[in-house]
Design a protein around this motif. Structure first.
Motif, mmCIF file in Angstrom:
data_model
loop_
_atom_site.group_PDB
_atom_site.id
_atom_site.type_symbol
_atom_site.label_atom_id
_atom_site.label_comp_id
_atom_site.label_asym_id
_atom_site.label_seq_id
_atom_site.Cartn_x
_atom_site.Cartn_y
_atom_site.Cartn_z
ATOM 1 N N ALA A 121 -66.573 33.433 27.906
ATOM 2 C CA ALA A 121 -65.480 32.750 27.205
ATOM 3 C C ALA A 121 -65.323 33.308 25.795
ATOM 4 N N LEU B 80 -63.132 28.420 29.384
ATOM 5 C CA LEU B 80 -64.545 28.247 29.741
ATOM 6 C C LEU B 80 -64.861 28.721 31.157
ATOM 7 N N TRP B 81 -63.818 28.952 31.947
ATOM 8 C CA TRP B 81 -64.057 29.320 33.344
ATOM 9 C C TRP B 81 -63.642 30.754 33.665
ATOM 10 N N ILE C 122 -71.899 30.431 30.566
ATOM 11 C CA ILE C 122 -70.496 29.997 30.508
ATOM 12 C C ILE C 122 -69.855 30.417 29.200
ATOM 13 N N ALA D 172 -68.161 22.867 25.121
ATOM 14 C CA ALA D 172 -69.105 22.826 26.227
ATOM 15 C C ALA D 172 -70.138 21.711 26.043
ATOM 16 N N SER E 166 -61.306 22.639 26.126
ATOM 17 C CA SER E 166 -61.615 23.847 25.349
ATOM 18 C C SER E 166 -60.455 24.315 24.489
ATOM 19 N N SER F 122 -57.929 27.701 30.373
ATOM 20 C CA SER F 122 -59.225 27.343 30.970
ATOM 21 C C SER F 122 -60.230 28.430 30.601
ATOM 22 N N THR G 186 -64.125 34.727 34.253
ATOM 23 C CA THR G 186 -65.216 35.499 34.849
ATOM 24 C C THR G 186 -65.204 36.911 34.283
ATOM 25 N N ASP H 149 -68.259 18.271 26.211
ATOM 26 C CA ASP H 149 -67.336 18.178 27.351
ATOM 27 C C ASP H 149 -65.923 17.816 26.891
ATOM 28 N N GLN I 46 -52.618 23.544 32.608
ATOM 29 C CA GLN I 46 -53.449 24.739 32.533
ATOM 30 C C GLN I 46 -52.759 25.851 31.755
#
Length: 257
Positions: free
Chosen positions: A11, A129-130, A7, A222, A228, A127, A132, A225, A122
């Motif tokens: 990022a 950390l998410w 992850i 991460a 980010s 976001s 791709t 939690d 958002q």
């Protein structure tokens, strides 16, 4: 911590992509004295994302949302470029007006959308950390084009074309990391290192400090939690502050003759 690496790695690469353009652009923003242009352009780019979502443009073809966001940002940059000479002394105030108008326009567009609050959150916090690897490939091409333009045509940062190039870089960054982190990446460390003599040392110092802040912020986000975007903003601020207080970013003293 090992299970977080899949992850954290993409990022962190996303953060490096943002920093690669934002550090040199940040120095130019500080030099021009238009500190809040990034917030304004980023908010306009976020408005483009909101509009694309609201009218379901993202379903037309891959990248449609990004294109709509980019058109909004470039249009705002072009408008500010046209106004630069006409309202030079009031340009910062005009930039502030653009920010407020874009922010409130997003609220109006999503007023009756039950998921509007989450979308606005958002666009502001991102976001990262998410992200791709497929997403990073597309943004990597955009960043490469911006960096290549700055390398081959360094004078582009001094003229009105700066606004268009800036808008393209900001659009890519907003989609990756959100409005708040765009501002922090562009201003905080360049502001802390501005006193250093312009050149490769200052540039690499800024890149190093910013990359360290991203690494620490992503790990903390991460592991504990935490949001980010907010965590990274604070890490950038703390790293910049520590660098200033520690004397790392002070200009080198001339040696006595």
């Amino acid at each position: 911590m090992m299970e977080l690496i899949p992850i954290l790695l993409p990022a962190f690469v996303a953060g490096l992509l943002v920093l690669s353009t934002h550090i040199p652009l940040g120095y130019q923003v500080l030099k021009r004295g238009i500190i809040f242009i990034d917030l304004a352009i980023a908010q306009v780019a976020a408005l483009g994302i909101v509009m694309a979502h609201q009218f379901h443009f993202e379903g037309l073809f891959t990248g449609a949302e990004y294109i709509v966001s980019g058109v909004f940002a470039v249009a705002a940059g072009t408008l500010l470029a046209l106004l630069e000479k006409r309202v030079h002394h009031e340009l910062e105030a005009v930039i502030g007006c653009c920010y407020v108008l874009a922010a409130t326009a997003g609220l109006l567009v999503l007023a009756h959308d039950p998921h509007g609050g989450e979308l606005l959150k958002q666009t502001l916090s991102g976001s990262i950390l998410w992200v791709t690897w497929d997403t990073l490939l597309w943004h990597g091409l955009v960043v490469s084009a911006v960096l290549l333009t700055m390398l081959l045509k360094p004078n582009v940062l001094k003229g009105v074309w700066f606004y268009a190039l800036f808008a393209i870089a900001i659009t890519s960054a907003v989609e990756l990391v959100g409005v708040y982190l765009v501002f922090a990446s562009l201003i905080m460390v360049p502001l802390a290192t501005q006193a250093m003599k312009a050149g490769s040392k200052r540039l690499f110092t800024a890149y190093g400090l910013s990359a360290l802040a991203y690494a620490l912020g992503l790990t903390a986000s991460a592991y504990w939690d935490l949001p980010s975007g907010a965590t990274l903003v604070w890490c950038l601020a703390l790293i910049a502050l520590c660098a200033v207080l520690g004397g790392l970013t002070q200009p080198a003293k001339d040696k006595p003759a």
